[in-house]
Design a protein around this motif. Sequence first.
Motif, PDB file in Angstrom:
ATOM      1  N   GLU A  91       1.031  -1.035  -0.246  1.00 55.51           N
ATOM      2  CA  GLU A  91       0.099   0.064   0.059  1.00 55.51           C
ATOM      3  C   GLU A  91       0.912   1.302  -0.331  1.00 55.51           C
ATOM      4  OE1 GLU A  91      -3.721   1.969   2.689  1.00 55.51           O
ATOM      5  OE2 GLU A  91      -2.553   0.291   3.098  1.00 55.51           O
ATOM      6  N   GLU A  92       2.302   0.935   1.269  1.00 57.63           N
ATOM      7  CA  GLU A  92       3.043   2.106   1.392  1.00 57.63           C
ATOM      8  C   GLU A  92       3.630   2.623  -0.798  1.00 57.63           C
ATOM      9  OE1 GLU A  92       6.665   3.969   3.131  1.00 57.63           O
ATOM     10  OE2 GLU A  92       6.254   2.015   3.988  1.00 57.63           O
ATOM     11  N   VAL A  93       3.659   1.568  -1.398  1.00 57.11           N
ATOM     12  CA  VAL A  93       4.554   2.036  -2.484  1.00 57.11           C
ATOM     13  C   VAL A  93       3.267   2.624  -3.775  1.00 57.11           C
ATOM     14  CG1 VAL A  93       5.776   1.031  -4.347  1.00 57.11           C
ATOM     15  CG2 VAL A  93       6.472  -0.008  -2.136  1.00 57.11           C
ATOM     16  N   ASP A 285      13.980  -6.311  -2.773  1.00 59.65           N
ATOM     17  CA  ASP A 285      13.856  -6.051  -1.567  1.00 59.65           C
ATOM     18  C   ASP A 285      13.898  -4.967  -0.896  1.00 59.65           C
ATOM     19  OD1 ASP A 285      14.598  -7.747   0.808  1.00 59.65           O
ATOM     20  OD2 ASP A 285      16.173  -8.833   0.355  1.00 59.65           O
ATOM     21  N   VAL A 286      12.321  -5.789  -0.295  1.00 58.57           N
ATOM     22  CA  VAL A 286      12.582  -4.619   1.371  1.00 58.57           C
ATOM     23  C   VAL A 286      12.278  -5.615   2.601  1.00 58.57           C
ATOM     24  CG1 VAL A 286      10.108  -3.827  -0.540  1.00 58.57           C
ATOM     25  CG2 VAL A 286       9.844  -5.105   0.653  1.00 58.57           C
ATOM     26  N   SER A 287      12.972  -5.922   2.731  1.00 53.87           N
ATOM     27  CA  SER A 287      13.122  -6.910   3.953  1.00 53.87           C
ATOM     28  C   SER A 287      13.587  -6.141   5.004  1.00 53.87           C
ATOM     29  CB  SER A 287      13.634  -8.135   3.864  1.00 53.87           C
ATOM     30  OG  SER A 287      14.846  -8.595   3.556  1.00 53.87           O
ATOM     31  N   VAL A 292      11.043   4.427  -1.868  1.00 51.59           N
ATOM     32  CA  VAL A 292      10.191   4.882  -3.217  1.00 51.59           C
ATOM     33  C   VAL A 292      11.015   5.526  -3.965  1.00 51.59           C
ATOM     34  CG1 VAL A 292       8.012   5.992  -3.806  1.00 51.59           C
ATOM     35  CG2 VAL A 292       8.067   4.347  -2.218  1.00 51.59           C
ATOM     36  N   GLU A 293      12.056   6.737  -3.469  1.00 53.18           N
ATOM     37  CA  GLU A 293      12.165   7.364  -5.003  1.00 53.18           C
ATOM     38  C   GLU A 293      13.466   6.347  -5.672  1.00 53.18           C
ATOM     39  OE1 GLU A 293      12.394   7.785  -2.040  1.00 53.18           O
ATOM     40  OE2 GLU A 293      11.235   9.653  -1.641  1.00 53.18           O
ATOM     41  N   HIS A 294      13.965   4.803  -4.803  1.00 50.03           N
ATOM     42  CA  HIS A 294      14.801   4.391  -6.075  1.00 50.03           C
ATOM     43  C   HIS A 294      13.878   4.206  -7.388  1.00 50.03           C
ATOM     44  CE1 HIS A 294      18.201   4.590  -2.757  1.00 50.03           C
ATOM     45  NE2 HIS A 294      18.219   5.386  -3.695  1.00 50.03           N
ATOM     46  N   MET A 295      12.654   3.288  -6.607  1.00 52.28           N
ATOM     47  CA  MET A 295      11.654   2.947  -8.107  1.00 52.28           C
ATOM     48  C   MET A 295      11.226   3.712  -8.468  1.00 52.28           C
ATOM     49  SD  MET A 295       9.304   0.808  -5.238  1.00 52.28           S
ATOM     50  CE  MET A 295      10.338  -0.251  -3.799  1.00 52.28           C
ATOM     51  N   VAL A 296      10.748   5.134  -8.521  1.00 51.96           N
ATOM     52  CA  VAL A 296      10.752   6.597  -9.316  1.00 51.96           C
ATOM     53  C   VAL A 296      11.649   6.431 -10.661  1.00 51.96           C
ATOM     54  CG1 VAL A 296      10.168   8.577  -9.356  1.00 51.96           C
ATOM     55  CG2 VAL A 296       9.673   7.315  -7.484  1.00 51.96           C
ATOM     56  N   ASP A 297      12.736   6.211  -9.258  1.00 52.29           N
ATOM     57  CA  ASP A 297      14.239   6.503 -10.813  1.00 52.29           C
ATOM     58  C   ASP A 297      14.167   5.187 -11.914  1.00 52.29           C
ATOM     59  OD1 ASP A 297      14.751   8.601  -9.638  1.00 52.29           O
ATOM     60  OD2 ASP A 297      16.476   7.234  -8.891  1.00 52.29           O
ATOM     61  N   ASP A 298      14.216   4.005 -11.305  1.00 50.84           N
ATOM     62  CA  ASP A 298      13.946   2.665 -11.775  1.00 50.84           C
ATOM     63  C   ASP A 298      12.869   3.141 -13.465  1.00 50.84           C
ATOM     64  OD1 ASP A 298      16.403   1.960 -10.793  1.00 50.84           O
ATOM     65  OD2 ASP A 298      15.021   0.541  -9.564  1.00 50.84           O
ATOM     66  N   ILE A 299      11.369   3.632 -12.829  1.00 46.13           N
ATOM     67  CA  ILE A 299      10.386   2.932 -13.443  1.00 46.13           C
ATOM     68  C   ILE A 299      10.795   4.438 -14.867  1.00 46.13           C
ATOM     69  CG2 ILE A 299       8.291   3.417 -13.559  1.00 46.13           C
ATOM     70  CD1 ILE A 299       7.693   2.615 -10.963  1.00 46.13           C
ATOM     71  N   GLU A 300      11.341   5.598 -14.502  1.00 48.49           N
ATOM     72  CA  GLU A 300      11.195   6.187 -16.151  1.00 48.49           C
ATOM     73  C   GLU A 300      12.472   5.888 -16.612  1.00 48.49           C
ATOM     74  OE1 GLU A 300      10.409  10.664 -13.644  1.00 48.49           O
ATOM     75  OE2 GLU A 300      12.599   9.713 -12.999  1.00 48.49           O
ATOM     76  N   LYS A 301      13.660   5.058 -15.951  1.00 49.18           N
ATOM     77  CA  LYS A 301      14.487   4.387 -17.590  1.00 49.18           C
ATOM     78  C   LYS A 301      13.575   3.609 -18.058  1.00 49.18           C
ATOM     79  CE  LYS A 301      18.052   5.581 -14.080  1.00 49.18           C
ATOM     80  NZ  LYS A 301      18.732   5.192 -12.761  1.00 49.18           N
ATOM     81  N   LEU A 302      11.983   2.724 -17.708  1.00 48.94           N
ATOM     82  CA  LEU A 302      11.767   2.018 -18.277  1.00 48.94           C
ATOM     83  C   LEU A 302      11.708   2.277 -20.387  1.00 48.94           C
ATOM     84  CD1 LEU A 302       9.602  -0.351 -16.108  1.00 48.94           C
ATOM     85  CD2 LEU A 302      12.559  -0.558 -16.997  1.00 48.94           C
ATOM     86  N   ASP A 303      11.998   1.900 -20.924  1.00 54.83           N
ATOM     87  CA  ASP A 303      11.535   2.024 -22.709  1.00 54.83           C
ATOM     88  C   ASP A 303       9.985   1.420 -22.463  1.00 54.83           C
ATOM     89  OD1 ASP A 303      11.150   2.546 -24.952  1.00 54.83           O
ATOM     90  OD2 ASP A 303      13.130   2.515 -25.844  1.00 54.83           O
TER      91      ASP A 303
END
Length: 404
Positions: A91-93, A285-287, A292-303
């Motif tokens: 939910e947080e993510v 791995d979220v253990s 979330v900022e790292h996820m945003v960066d990764d998503i913005e790089k996806l073509d």
Amino acid sequence: MALHCISTVSRCCRVQPLPLSAARAGLPAVQAALITGRTMRGGPKSWPRPPWPYKEKPYRGLKSFFDTTRSRWDENTRLIVVDGPIASGKEEVARALADEFEMQYMPPASADLMYINDYGYDLRQLNERLPHKVQLMQVDDFLKNPYDIRMASFQITWFEFKLSQYIDALAHLLNTGQGVVMNKCVLSDFVYMEAMCRAGFVSRGARSVYREIAQNTLVFMLRPHLVIYLDIPVEEVKKRVKARARPLEVGSPALTDGFLNAVEDTYKNSWLKTISEHSELLTYDVSKELIVEHMVDDIEKLDFTQYGYNTNKMEDWGRKSDDDWDSWRTQYTNYKSHLMMNMMVPRFDVPELLGEQEDMKIADELINEEAPGQKYRYGFNPDMGDSVLFKLGEGGKYRDTTRY
């Protein structure tokens, strides 16, 4: 009569951004390859066109000539699913990503989607008067007693809830152009049926019925652009469940090591492998830490536009004409009940999915005759204050599962 068939019948019967000049000319939008967030843009996004009011107006016929589906699309017209085991922080993510990318957040499917009718009456109030096998179930019942004979019909009913919500997510995306971030979805629901079967909560026969229902329905669903899987080991799941101290979860006979290990195994060795053939997949791995900022960066790089005709990835989103998209939009917007009826699988060889005739008669009389607002379609119940004199049309009311 098969319980899952009866429940289904009773409910169903009732991306380079488009240049500004092209957008104004009403030409089809061409999606950019990359999703962009609020931070990267430096402010809120602008929309190519205002959303189609699909919750109030149907989309059909001549409307498609003047309101093409792709005319609203931009780089953020994407479907994202955040998935993972219990207590992994989904939910947080999902909420954070929806906020950053200005997409619609959709929470997990809820029993309220089906059990509270259009007039606000909660059908679960009838449970005390219903025979045990046909009572309306929710997650609490699973946590209390996963060996209850109703578990198979419970999981199939939960599949129905998730399917209904997934159709609404697709309708929202195609009618508004706004992307959607879902907290879990129907496509991964089989993970829990498989884990329940391995743990001995449901029979192999019930699992076979479930698989047949899934095959009949999911073929009509577009798979997400992106799946984000939050990985967390079983021991950490148990620690978090204990730490959040929800009464029904702590000490639940359902959340055994066998069940939790089966969930993890099915996710990693089955669903993630299958979905990665069609959608982009990011695993974290979220253990220990969740950033979330790292996820945003990764998503913005996806073509999302790099895949050609020789691959299955993104095939659901990249090989359709404007007419095709208008047809899919019409289907999700106007004919949801038709799609839901594909859950009707006439199987009578699984005892736990069959109800006694007398029990079904009692359930039908209570739910469809005595419960307020259940006798007729929404808008046609005089006992609820509806005026039916000279009323035309099909009636019905849109259940806004996008904001549940």
